[in-house]
Design an enzyme around this catalytic site. Sequence first.
Site, PDB file in Angstrom:
ATOM      1  N   SER A 118     -51.916  35.840  28.252  1.00  0.00           N
ATOM      2  CA  SER A 118     -53.190  34.960  28.742  1.00  0.00           C
ATOM      3  C   SER A 118     -53.457  35.216  30.009  1.00  0.00           C
ATOM      4  CB  SER A 118     -52.876  33.745  27.957  1.00  0.00           C
ATOM      5  OG  SER A 118     -54.271  33.251  27.748  1.00  0.00           O
TER       6      SER A 118
ATOM      7  N   ARG B 247     -58.948  20.031  24.354  1.00  0.00           N
ATOM      8  CA  ARG B 247     -57.740  20.789  24.026  1.00  0.00           C
ATOM      9  C   ARG B 247     -57.803  21.062  22.365  1.00  0.00           C
ATOM     10  NH1 ARG B 247     -54.043  23.912  25.806  1.00  0.00           N
ATOM     11  NH2 ARG B 247     -51.997  23.512  24.897  1.00  0.00           N
TER      12      ARG B 247
ATOM     13  N   ASP C 225     -55.165  38.554  17.305  1.00  0.00           N
ATOM     14  CA  ASP C 225     -55.643  37.495  18.640  1.00  0.00           C
ATOM     15  C   ASP C 225     -57.344  37.940  18.796  1.00  0.00           C
ATOM     16  OD1 ASP C 225     -56.293  36.341  21.161  1.00  0.00           O
ATOM     17  OD2 ASP C 225     -54.508  37.452  22.109  1.00  0.00           O
TER      18      ASP C 225
ATOM     19  N   HIS D  17     -53.839  34.451  18.906  1.00  0.00           N
ATOM     20  CA  HIS D  17     -53.313  34.328  20.327  1.00  0.00           C
ATOM     21  C   HIS D  17     -52.133  33.713  20.703  1.00  0.00           C
ATOM     22  CE1 HIS D  17     -54.019  34.929  24.722  1.00  0.00           C
ATOM     23  NE2 HIS D  17     -54.186  33.717  24.915  1.00  0.00           N
ATOM     24  N   ASP D  18     -51.594  32.936  20.062  1.00  0.00           N
ATOM     25  CA  ASP D  18     -50.345  32.116  20.389  1.00  0.00           C
ATOM     26  C   ASP D  18     -48.934  33.099  19.847  1.00  0.00           C
ATOM     27  OD1 ASP D  18     -50.797  29.765  21.032  1.00  0.00           O
ATOM     28  OD2 ASP D  18     -50.962  28.753  19.431  1.00  0.00           O
TER      29      ASP D  18
END
Length: 370
Positions: free
Chosen positions: A145, A214, A309, A342-343
């Site tokens: 990222s 968040r 992702d 994405h994680d």
Amino acid sequence: MIVQTDSVRFDSISLGGGATLGPVDVAYQSYGALNGAKSNAILVLHAFSGDAHAAGISPETGKPGWWDNMIGPGKALDTNKYFVICSNVLGGCRGTTGPSSINPATGKPFAMTFPIITIGDMVRLQRMLVEHLGIRRLLSVTGGSMGGMQALEWAVAHPEMVASAMPIATTARHSAQQIAFDEVGRQAVMADPDWANGDYYDKNLPARGLAVARMVGHITYMSDDSMREKFGRRLRNRVEFGPDFDTEFEVESYLRYRGSQFVGRFDANSYLYITKAMDYFDLANGYGSLGAALEHATARFLVISFTSDWLYPSYQSLEIVNALRSRNRDVAYCELNSNYGHDAFLVDVGEQTELVRGFLARVAREEGVQ
């Protein structure tokens, strides 16, 4: 293994925008041992909300580092072989100078008087740290990222210091959609009355706005499949709908928990500055094209992306790969299957480990690292 965070103070740093900031502190952790030739160092670069605690157990929280499953003896970044460094970025709030740091001219936190920073500025401070440690050339720079952006910046801006680069789940510049998500987060923070134009350090924190920011971020880090598997439409502590606006669904509870946890460890102004740095980043800026920028890089590259992702989709990694190939650079690319969105670079590390281990072994052999 319990790990400690170290800190170095430099007199000043000259920023790309023309400002000079000083003194400047940088917090970092290291794992493994530096060899006699100081040729086995790997710089790990954290993502937006990360910090220097990449591996081992924190004595403060008792929790493992954010990439503990990748760094350590026998792992992808094998600390029996390599000396691994991770520092908190400039503009952060975990030991490195940022908006919450004290401005020596006023005796108060910088807040919104902190100068605008860029990914290039973050890398500039990292270079100062690396040179302070006596390292002239890094075996590799890597991160996912925002960490991948820094790895790319390192390879282009300081090619003589980088033997290899492993940008993971990243991009050479943000798309309109990525900027849009960042802007929603920033607006959530600034709409909180407690933000007070950034001057909140001796008052109430803008906790509600930062928590919402968040929550939005966490949605983008996951995939539809991973959210379906983890939460589905399950209700929390009830058997039927309210109807009300309390926490009904498991996914609502998860997002609220993540938001509240973030408020306890992250500074709202750092959120604003770091997301802006990501949005400003464009590797081609000043070079005319991405290919022209990467022509300056001499490192060997391993580029990794993930099928699910959608925040940093694989086409953005392929743009980097194609630009490298257009300049006849040494690059390997792999798109890994994963349902974690994405994680994935943080949690789905089985195949990633094998790729990284093999790539580093090749680079170490070609660099003559013992």
